[in-house]
Design an enzyme around this catalytic site. Structure first.
Site, mmCIF file in Angstrom:
data_model
loop_
_atom_site.group_PDB
_atom_site.id
_atom_site.type_symbol
_atom_site.label_atom_id
_atom_site.label_comp_id
_atom_site.label_asym_id
_atom_site.label_seq_id
_atom_site.Cartn_x
_atom_site.Cartn_y
_atom_site.Cartn_z
ATOM 1 N N ASP A 215 5.544 -5.999 -7.284
ATOM 2 C CA ASP A 215 5.422 -6.861 -8.950
ATOM 3 C C ASP A 215 4.410 -7.378 -8.753
ATOM 4 O O ASP A 215 4.069 -8.533 -8.154
ATOM 5 C CB ASP A 215 6.807 -7.725 -8.996
ATOM 6 C CG ASP A 215 7.264 -7.503 -10.478
ATOM 7 O OD1 ASP A 215 5.902 -7.436 -11.213
ATOM 8 O OD2 ASP A 215 8.621 -7.974 -10.806
ATOM 9 N N ILE A 216 3.212 -5.873 -9.257
ATOM 10 C CA ILE A 216 1.984 -7.445 -10.337
ATOM 11 C C ILE A 216 2.435 -8.347 -10.835
ATOM 12 O O ILE A 216 1.389 -8.749 -10.763
ATOM 13 C CB ILE A 216 1.348 -6.435 -10.604
ATOM 14 C CG1 ILE A 216 1.480 -5.703 -11.994
ATOM 15 C CG2 ILE A 216 1.242 -5.030 -9.517
ATOM 16 C CD1 ILE A 216 0.685 -5.120 -12.522
ATOM 17 N N GLN B 36 4.142 -9.517 -28.258
ATOM 18 C CA GLN B 36 3.912 -7.648 -27.688
ATOM 19 C C GLN B 36 2.000 -8.236 -26.453
ATOM 20 O O GLN B 36 1.656 -8.165 -25.554
ATOM 21 C CB GLN B 36 2.809 -6.943 -28.313
ATOM 22 C CG GLN B 36 4.615 -5.903 -29.189
ATOM 23 C CD GLN B 36 4.250 -4.838 -29.936
ATOM 24 O OE1 GLN B 36 3.453 -4.336 -29.523
ATOM 25 N NE2 GLN B 36 5.038 -4.724 -30.576
ATOM 26 N N VAL C 161 -7.093 -4.776 -26.201
ATOM 27 C CA VAL C 161 -7.435 -5.652 -25.215
ATOM 28 C C VAL C 161 -7.147 -5.929 -24.474
ATOM 29 O O VAL C 161 -8.006 -6.673 -22.968
ATOM 30 C CB VAL C 161 -7.233 -7.122 -25.973
ATOM 31 C CG1 VAL C 161 -7.764 -8.661 -26.269
ATOM 32 C CG2 VAL C 161 -7.788 -6.828 -27.878
ATOM 33 N N TYR D 67 -2.234 -3.858 -26.381
ATOM 34 C CA TYR D 67 -2.862 -3.044 -24.815
ATOM 35 C C TYR D 67 -4.984 -3.148 -25.004
ATOM 36 O O TYR D 67 -5.197 -2.852 -23.420
ATOM 37 C CB TYR D 67 -2.367 -1.763 -25.291
ATOM 38 C CG TYR D 67 -2.363 -0.994 -24.256
ATOM 39 C CD1 TYR D 67 -2.056 -0.594 -23.008
ATOM 40 C CD2 TYR D 67 -3.496 0.670 -24.543
ATOM 41 C CE1 TYR D 67 -1.612 0.535 -22.427
ATOM 42 C CE2 TYR D 67 -3.229 1.699 -22.910
ATOM 43 C CZ TYR D 67 -3.007 1.520 -22.090
ATOM 44 O OH TYR D 67 -2.731 2.590 -21.730
ATOM 45 N N ARG E 86 1.269 13.215 -20.028
ATOM 46 C CA ARG E 86 1.694 13.458 -20.396
ATOM 47 C C ARG E 86 3.341 12.196 -19.087
ATOM 48 O O ARG E 86 3.333 12.681 -17.801
ATOM 49 C CB ARG E 86 2.639 14.312 -20.140
ATOM 50 C CG ARG E 86 2.121 15.685 -21.520
ATOM 51 C CD ARG E 86 2.946 16.700 -21.275
ATOM 52 N NE ARG E 86 2.230 17.517 -19.723
ATOM 53 C CZ ARG E 86 1.574 18.716 -19.825
ATOM 54 N NH1 ARG E 86 0.299 18.345 -20.717
ATOM 55 N NH2 ARG E 86 1.640 19.237 -18.728
ATOM 56 N N THR E 87 3.324 11.162 -19.474
ATOM 57 C CA THR E 87 4.465 10.064 -19.043
ATOM 58 C C THR E 87 5.184 9.636 -19.893
ATOM 59 O O THR E 87 4.998 9.731 -20.846
ATOM 60 C CB THR E 87 3.763 9.352 -18.406
ATOM 61 O OG1 THR E 87 2.984 8.403 -19.261
ATOM 62 C CG2 THR E 87 2.551 10.141 -16.993
ATOM 63 N N ASN F 191 -3.234 0.431 -10.621
ATOM 64 C CA ASN F 191 -2.802 1.813 -11.189
ATOM 65 C C ASN F 191 -1.510 1.029 -12.731
ATOM 66 O O ASN F 191 -1.190 1.449 -13.624
ATOM 67 C CB ASN F 191 -2.326 2.648 -11.233
ATOM 68 C CG ASN F 191 -1.290 3.695 -11.672
ATOM 69 O OD1 ASN F 191 -1.935 4.574 -12.430
ATOM 70 N ND2 ASN F 191 0.447 3.683 -11.424
HETATM 71 P P1 NAP Z 1 3.600 5.140 -17.010
HETATM 72 O O1 NAP Z 1 4.911 6.182 -16.701
HETATM 73 O O2 NAP Z 1 4.825 4.010 -17.773
HETATM 74 O O3 NAP Z 1 4.406 4.491 -15.149
HETATM 75 C C1 NAP Z 1 4.004 3.005 -15.480
HETATM 76 C C2 NAP Z 1 3.956 2.325 -13.978
HETATM 77 O O4 NAP Z 1 3.380 0.964 -13.914
HETATM 78 C C3 NAP Z 1 5.487 2.387 -13.171
HETATM 79 O O5 NAP Z 1 5.431 2.527 -11.957
HETATM 80 C C4 NAP Z 1 5.974 1.304 -13.868
HETATM 81 O O6 NAP Z 1 6.823 0.529 -13.038
HETATM 82 C C5 NAP Z 1 4.401 0.343 -12.968
HETATM 83 N N1 NAP Z 1 4.502 -0.958 -13.241
HETATM 84 C C6 NAP Z 1 5.271 -1.115 -14.636
HETATM 85 N N2 NAP Z 1 4.665 -2.855 -14.739
HETATM 86 C C7 NAP Z 1 4.643 -3.250 -13.260
HETATM 87 C C8 NAP Z 1 4.572 -4.375 -12.150
HETATM 88 N N3 NAP Z 1 4.416 -5.750 -12.918
HETATM 89 N N4 NAP Z 1 4.514 -3.777 -10.832
HETATM 90 C C9 NAP Z 1 4.500 -3.431 -10.512
HETATM 91 N N5 NAP Z 1 4.242 -1.808 -11.568
HETATM 92 C C10 NAP Z 1 4.848 -1.892 -12.435
HETATM 93 O O7 NAP Z 1 2.723 5.362 -17.523
HETATM 94 P P2 NAP Z 1 1.527 5.706 -16.569
HETATM 95 O O8 NAP Z 1 1.641 7.074 -17.713
HETATM 96 O O9 NAP Z 1 1.073 6.311 -15.273
HETATM 97 O O10 NAP Z 1 -0.269 4.269 -16.671
HETATM 98 C C11 NAP Z 1 -0.392 4.816 -15.107
HETATM 99 C C12 NAP Z 1 -1.871 3.653 -15.800
HETATM 100 O O11 NAP Z 1 -2.333 4.634 -16.781
HETATM 101 C C13 NAP Z 1 -2.083 2.085 -17.034
HETATM 102 O O12 NAP Z 1 -2.273 1.805 -15.866
HETATM 103 C C14 NAP Z 1 -1.712 2.934 -17.911
HETATM 104 O O13 NAP Z 1 -1.987 2.117 -18.929
HETATM 105 C C15 NAP Z 1 -3.064 3.635 -18.001
HETATM 106 N N6 NAP Z 1 -3.250 4.641 -18.636
HETATM 107 C C16 NAP Z 1 -2.458 5.715 -19.395
HETATM 108 C C17 NAP Z 1 -2.503 6.902 -19.619
HETATM 109 C C18 NAP Z 1 -1.642 8.220 -20.538
HETATM 110 O O14 NAP Z 1 -2.148 9.074 -21.270
HETATM 111 N N7 NAP Z 1 -0.181 8.219 -20.285
HETATM 112 C C19 NAP Z 1 -3.876 6.648 -20.537
HETATM 113 C C20 NAP Z 1 -4.855 5.863 -20.381
HETATM 114 C C21 NAP Z 1 -4.730 4.792 -19.221
HETATM 115 P P3 NAP Z 1 8.768 0.698 -13.851
HETATM 116 O O15 NAP Z 1 8.744 2.026 -13.492
HETATM 117 O O16 NAP Z 1 8.958 -0.157 -12.735
HETATM 118 O O17 NAP Z 1 8.675 0.467 -14.873
#
Ligand code: NAP
Length: 274
Positions: A60-61, A103, A193, A191, A229-230, A87
């Site tokens: 847990d980061i 937020q 910032v 987000y 798509r997440t 990530n």
């Molecule tokens: P996601 O599906 O919401 O996955 C986020 C992951 O981070 C989940 O496994 C979540 O765990 C984990 N997480 C959150 N807080 C945490 C913590 N305190 N310690 C450990 N793990 C934690 O999001 P995603 O789209 O895959 O995003 C991955 C990365 O890509 C993020 O940094 C996001 O900002 C970046 N990003 C995404 C997009 C996009 O279009 N999707 C675009 C640009 C950048 P839980 O399941 O426990 O919540």
């Protein structure tokens, strides 16, 4: 001793897709990490059904104890690590009604301060020729352009220190809580910032590696995965998680004779101007 790659927040989304790709392409142990062991083990089992072998460790980061326990585990079992992909991240939904100050605090806590704490504890353990990838976002570039000239200059500076960056990120949260962040030159996106913080942190850390560990040939970059798509970005995004993993995985697997990219912000495998 085996090589080892670590992906934070990898029980789902882009992180899971990065682990999947590394299981296929990285010659060594791959750690899927998650804050919740149940969700993490479930993801490992899913990969196992696909014939892929990922290992699990809780991380847990937001929790310094959890980060340090993982650090000690890596030190003990592997004598360090070879690949670190930061990530894990969070984002409030656009229609979330939580006050902006809340937020800002919650988003910065994980995306900036959590990522920084992982770096503080794990970077010293990264072995020569190691790779570090910090998942930021194009949103960081957009948010940078919406900062005051004074802030833009600081965030683009080649001499800004980690302490100065931490002070600025802390000030953003305080300004947001007081409702004066826009008056103080900040953009209206927590987000954005937080991801400015991740990109600038990466630039600083790459510079420190140049100064302190030049001979170790470690490459450290920030990147954008694209719009994927997440659960975070929703079903309308154009890229699959596998496509989103491409740039982070490319940076994690740069060949050992590569000198660059290093200290860059990379999108679509291409260095972007910051
Ligand atoms: P996601 O599906 O919401 O996955 C986020 C992951 O981070 C989940 O496994 C979540 O765990 C984990 N997480 C959150 N807080 C945490 C913590 N305190 N310690 C450990 N793990 C934690 O999001 P995603 O789209 O895959 O995003 C991955 C990365 O890509 C993020 O940094 C996001 O900002 C970046 N990003 C995404 C997009 C996009 O279009 N999707 C675009 C640009 C950048 P839980 O399941 O426990 O919540």
């Amino acid at each position: 001793m085996s090589s080892v790659a670590v992906v934070t927040g990898s029980n789902k989304g882009i992180g899971l897709a990065i682990v999947r790709a590394l299981c296929k392409q990285f010659s060594g142990d791959v750690y899927l990490t998650a804050r919740d062991p149940g969700r993490g083990q479930e993801a490992v089992a899913k990969l196992q059904e696909e014939g892929l072998r990922a290992l699990f460790h809780q991380l847990d980061i937001d929790d310094l104890q959890s980060i340090r326990a993982f650090r000690d585990f890596l030190k003990e079992k592997y004598g360090g690590l070879n690949v670190l992909i930061n990530n894990a991240g969070i984002a409030f939904k656009v229609n979330d009604t939580a006050p902006f100050g809340v937020q800002a605090e919650v988003t910065l806590k994980t995306n900036f301060f959590g990522t920084r704490n992982v770096c503080t504890e794990l970077l010293p353990l990264v072995k020569p020729y190691g790779k570090v990838v910090n998942v930021s976002s194009m949103v960081s570039s957009l948010a940078l352009k919406d900062c005051s000239q004074e802030l833009q200059q600081k965030f683009r500076s080649n001499t800004i220190t980690e302490d100065e960056l931490v002070k600025l990120m802390t000030k953003f949260v305080e300004d947001a809580k007081k409702g004066v962040h826009q008056k103080e030159g900040w953009p209206n996106t927590a987000y954005g910032v937080s991801k400015i913080g991740v990109t600038v942190l990466s630039r600083i850390q790459a510079r420190l590696l140049n100064e302190k560990r030049k001979g170790d040939h470690i490459l450290l970059n920030a990147c954008c995965p694209g719009w994927v798509r997440t659960d975070m970005a929703g079903p309308k995004a154009p890229k699959s998680p596998e496509e989103g993993a491409e740039t982070p995985v490319y940076l994690a697997l740069l060949p050992s004779n590569a000198d660059d990219p290093h200290g860059q912000f990379v999108s679509e495998k291409t260095v972007q101007t910051w």
